[in-house]
Motif scaffolding. Structure first.
Motif, mmCIF file in Angstrom:
data_model
loop_
_atom_site.group_PDB
_atom_site.id
_atom_site.type_symbol
_atom_site.label_atom_id
_atom_site.label_comp_id
_atom_site.label_asym_id
_atom_site.label_seq_id
_atom_site.Cartn_x
_atom_site.Cartn_y
_atom_site.Cartn_z
ATOM 1 N N PHE A 243 0.857 -1.188 0.000
ATOM 2 C CA PHE A 243 0.000 0.000 0.000
ATOM 3 C C PHE A 243 0.888 1.231 0.000
ATOM 4 N N THR A 244 0.663 2.132 -0.945
ATOM 5 C CA THR A 244 1.461 3.356 -1.070
ATOM 6 C C THR A 244 0.550 4.562 -0.954
ATOM 7 N N ASN A 245 0.907 5.475 -0.056
ATOM 8 C CA ASN A 245 0.126 6.693 0.135
ATOM 9 C C ASN A 245 1.090 7.851 0.347
ATOM 10 N N ASN A 246 1.359 8.590 -0.722
ATOM 11 C CA ASN A 246 2.259 9.732 -0.638
ATOM 12 C C ASN A 246 1.770 10.827 -1.573
ATOM 13 N N ALA A 247 2.623 11.820 -1.808
ATOM 14 C CA ALA A 247 2.221 12.956 -2.635
ATOM 15 C C ALA A 247 2.002 12.558 -4.087
ATOM 16 N N ASP A 248 2.621 11.473 -4.525
ATOM 17 C CA ASP A 248 2.521 11.059 -5.923
ATOM 18 C C ASP A 248 1.349 10.131 -6.201
ATOM 19 N N GLU A 249 1.023 9.264 -5.244
ATOM 20 C CA GLU A 249 0.013 8.244 -5.530
ATOM 21 C C GLU A 249 -0.600 7.691 -4.247
ATOM 22 N N VAL A 250 -1.773 7.114 -4.385
ATOM 23 C CA VAL A 250 -2.376 6.292 -3.342
ATOM 24 C C VAL A 250 -2.860 5.031 -4.047
ATOM 25 N N THR A 251 -2.094 3.948 -3.883
ATOM 26 C CA THR A 251 -2.325 2.730 -4.659
ATOM 27 C C THR A 251 -2.118 1.501 -3.794
ATOM 28 N N VAL A 252 -2.619 0.379 -4.307
ATOM 29 C CA VAL A 252 -2.388 -0.925 -3.688
ATOM 30 C C VAL A 252 -1.960 -1.884 -4.793
#
Length: 830
Positions: A243-252
């Motif tokens: 799980f990625t949640n940063n300024a560039d993306e929010v994805t799984v």
């Protein structure tokens, strides 16, 4: 010897020529370019030939042609991506190519006119060195510089209904690209359906499934190891979720870490009903298996209960909406319509604090405030919330490390549900009066710390003394027997049961790891294992501390080792070494019967023919126990969770720990120690301890009615606490029995007579007096033959108004009046 006659050779030669001409007109490609298009009949293969791209028709009921990607090595075509979902071709004149502008396009070339059906729409400049290739991940990519440059477009950015490993789902914050799954309209129609799954990035991001644009299931926010709505998600040795949640993306993204079998493909699919299913290809069985699916319970439904209310499916065998601490129902019944702060309660006063609500899916986080600071501990989060008068609740962002802080700031906390022993801890703000109710404990003058200290010391001394005495008695007993063997359970009479070495079982189950655990019962736990020869097994590990477990172990080994029937689970062996008592069974890929018939989604896999076959299989298995085996066995605990299903959904009776062996002429016995499961017990056994073959017949009757109706015996019918047996009887008397049939099979009008027959047989089996009930031989004859049935007499309603019998999991043991279930309930694939 002639294989074919002269007359037969002519059509065979013609067929061979036609096949040759067909194959010569279509071929496999490795890339698509401006000079090398893909025509209908050609396929584009990935390098390792894992995936294929080409034209397909979804079923025999359709004439439409689509461009799609499917698993190349799976015999039954399994499509994972479709280009022209809402714009199908109606003939074979389509061409998939790269045009002069560098776009992938699907054209219709009928009548020499070039019509664009679908386009990737990524470039407006002329490109002559662009290539498209299909990767072994299932991703179709469009690259420049002769296929060696950057990716201009990829199918992973525009998924259909399937999420493959290494494909992302979610939002690219820079480009605005939002990757979502959308179901097919139906099994025959890949056009956009009514169900979607996406990440909602507002507040603290959450996963949602939508149906017709409305929230259907909030999978929840990220908790560290998984999603708050799927607490059973744990780190997997084969795959992990990133799980990625940063300024560039929010994805799984699902990442496969170890590929033991290159043919063990997997995919996550959103079906037309709104279910997300994790499917794994089992090459040895030549089929897809469902390793997990959701939503699975009524409480998973979005906002099943109102604001500030917990949906709890574990309360008295019926769903309840329970208000959060400090809240009361808006109406007088429960929290179904929401809860509000108790009257005359104000926040930010002296003495207030927080009450922990354990094992829940935390509320909607779209309006929650998040602090992902890695130095923010749970205590820091509490202090932050306490200082802010608007803060109504808090929890950690990561439920494992307790790092980060999530806070809620209004009295409209939505979509909370309870879990049984899993989930996340959630802390709700209450005033001093409410806090005192939860903190009041009977510690006396010792205080909490002093009380705990005394208890700990007492337990330690007790264990020390008990261990010393136990060691002395065991040593004396061994000396008297003249043996120090690890195998201390009498093997007499069990010589036909293979004995496994403990070290082999430890290796097979990865030292009984949590990841391998597939079930839990009163006798112990069940683990999945893989032997060195590649055979999958199920290992029941009996509790070391329950003497009842050892007696059940001896009974089960003694009985099932002597039984061989296709509708009984097969024991492969046992292991008795030191304190470890293990039973090794054949592995069952599908769960127990109750996981199908009581599950809103999975029961749809059981049409009437499958249900009838399951009913007949169970009946034949019981008949074998009662009459056809070398022993006459009374099972005494027949129920849905003790019926396992193999890969073809054939039933197999399991769990013989409570069974009794009868002599050749013996038909009944009496006991002062009643065992079994409420709701399935015959009245004479439950009240008088009298059990016989007719006791099992009664249990079978209840089970049969549950299979037909997909309802548990204990529950609420017509708005009152009743039983399924009573409800079916009431409808039967009024000639309305078909009204109770599971609606998913009720439409099969041509089989109504068979359904009615089964209901009547079920009622015959649950008649109050044992002498009125048929034998299993008669039951099998009634099921399989067209004989006329007698009208049933009234059934027994021993437990119809009892509040203690509502759980089909409450089991009576030989030492206790009512204790935990002794049989194993499978919670994962077996």
């Amino acid at each position: 010897m002639k294989l074919f006659s002269a007359n037969q050779l002519v059509p065979i030669k013609i067929l061979s020529i036609l096949l040759f001409l067909h194959c010569s007109s279509c071929h496999s490609l490795t890339t698509i370019s401006t000079k090398q298009p893909l025509k209908d009949g050609d396929v584009l293969l990935s390098t390792g030939e894992v995936f294929a791209l080409g034209f397909f028709t979804p079923s025999n009921n359709s004439k439409n042609r689509y461009v799609g990607i499917w698993f190349h090595k799976v015999p039954k075509q399994t499509v994972v991506w479709v280009a022209n979902r809402d714009n199908p071709l109606n003939d074979s004149s389509g061409v998939f190519s790269i045009n002069t502008h560098g776009n992938l396009v699907l054209n219709h070339t009928k009548n020499q006119n070039l019509n664009t059906i679908w386009s990737s729409n990524v470039s407006a400049s002329s490109r002559i060195d662009i290539l498209a290739e299909l990767l072994d991940s299932g991703n179709l990519v469009l690259r420049d510089s002769g296929g060696r440059g950057k990716v201009l477009w990829q199918s992973f950015d525009y998924p259909s209904d399937t999420l493959l490993p290494f494909a992302k789902l979610g939002l690219d914050r820079k480009s605005g690209l939002n990757r979502i799954l959308t179901s097919w309209k139906s099994l025959d129609d890949p056009s956009f359906g009514s169900a979607t799954i996406r990440i909602d990035p507002t507040g603290y991001p959450q996963f949602f499934i939508y149906k017709n644009g409305e929230p259907f299931w909030r999978v929840g926010s990220w908790t560290g190891p998984g999603w708050s709505g799927i607490p059973e998600m744990v780190p997997d040795p084969v795959q992990s979720v990133v799980f990625t949640n940063n300024a560039d993306e929010v994805t799984v993204m699902n990442v496969v870490k170890i590929i033991k079998d290159p043919a063990a493909f997997e995919r996550n699919v959103l079906d037309e009903t709104g279910q997300i299913l994790r499917n794994i290809w089992r090459a040895q069985e030549n089929r897809w298996i469902v390793a997990w699916s959701g939503p699975s319970e009524e409480c998973d439904r979005y906002r099943r209960c109102g604001s500030n209310s917990i949906c709890d499916p574990y309360k008295k065998e019926k769903l309840e909406c329970v208000c959060l601490p400090g809240f009361e129902p808006k109406n007088l019944r429960d929290g179904s319509n929401g809860c509000m702060r108790k009257k005359n309660v104000s926040t930010c006063e002296s003495g207030e604090g927080f009450v922990k609500v354990a094992y829940v899916k935390v509320p909607e986080t779209s309006k929650a405030q998040v602090d992902n600071n890695k130095s923010m501990s749970l205590d820091d989060c509490k202090e932050t919330c306490l200082k802010d008068c608007s803060c109504t609740a808090y929890t950690s962002v990561n439920k494992i490390t307790h790092i980060g802080c999530l806070t809620w700031h209004s009295d409209d906390m939505e979509d909370i549900r309870a879990f049984n022993g899993t989930g996340q801890d959630f802390y709700v703000r209450v005033d001093a009066v409410e806090l005192a109710k939860y903190e009041r404990k009977p510690y006396g003058s010792l205080g909490k710390k002093g009380f705990v200290t005394v208890i700990v010391v007492s337990i330690f001394l007790f264990i020390l003394v008990a261990t010393s005495l136990l060691y002395w008695f065991v040593k004396k007993a061994r000396h008297a027997k003249g043996t120090h063997s690890n195998y201390e359970v009498d093997r007499e009479g069990n010589s036909d049961v293979p004995f496994f070495d403990l070290s082999d079982i430890i290796e097979a189950t990865n030292n009984f790891s949590i990841a391998n655990k597939i079930g839990q019962g009163g006798f112990g736990s069940v683990y999945k294992g893989l032997l060195k020869n590649g055979m999958e097994i199920a290992v029941k590990r009996l509790s070391k501390y329950a003497e009842q477990s050892i007696e059940g172990f001896k009974t089960e080994v003694a009985i099932i080792a002597k039984l061989q029937h296709r509708n009984l689970v097969r024991i492969l062996g046992c292991c008795i070494q030191g304190e470890d008592h293990l039973l090794i069974y054949e592995y069952m890929p599908n769960k127990s019967l109750d996981s199908f018939i009581f599950d809103a989604a999975k029961k749809l896999q059981l049409d009437w023919r499958k249900r009838f076959n399951i009913i007949c299989g169970i009946a034949r298995g019981i008949l074998y126990l009662h009459q056809d085996s070398r022993l006459r066995i009374i099972h005494r605990d027949l129920k849905a969770s003790n019926i396992l299903l193999d890969f073809a959904l054939n039933p197999k009776i399991t769990d013989f720990g409570m069974a009794r062996i009868f002599g050749g002429d013996q038909i009944q016995a009496n006991t002062e120690h009643v065992v079994g499961t409420y709701g399935y017990m015959s009245p004479e056994y439950a009240m008088e301890g009298l059990f016989s073959i007719k006791s099992d017949v009664y249990s079978f009757g209840v089970l049969l009615l549950e299979i037909v109706t997909s309802r548990k015996n204990s529950g609420y019918y017509d708005g009152i606490n009743s039983s399924l047996v009573k409800h079916v009887w009431d409808l039967w008397k009024e000639g309305r029995a078909l009204e109770i049939v599971d609606p998913s099979i009720k439409c099969e009008t041509c089989l109504e007579h068979e359904v009615v027959k089964c209901i009547q047989i079920g009622l015959l089996c649950v008649q109050e007096y044992a002498s009125d009930r048929p034998t299993m031989l008669e039951v099998v004859s009634m099921l399989e033959n067209g004989s006329t049935l007698h009208p049933p007499k009234p059934p027994a309603f021993v437990f119809k108004n009892s509040t203690s019998d509502q759980s089909n999991q409450a089991t009576m043991t030989e030492e206790f009046t009512c204790s935990n279930e002794m049989s194993t309930t499978v919670t994962e694939d077996r």
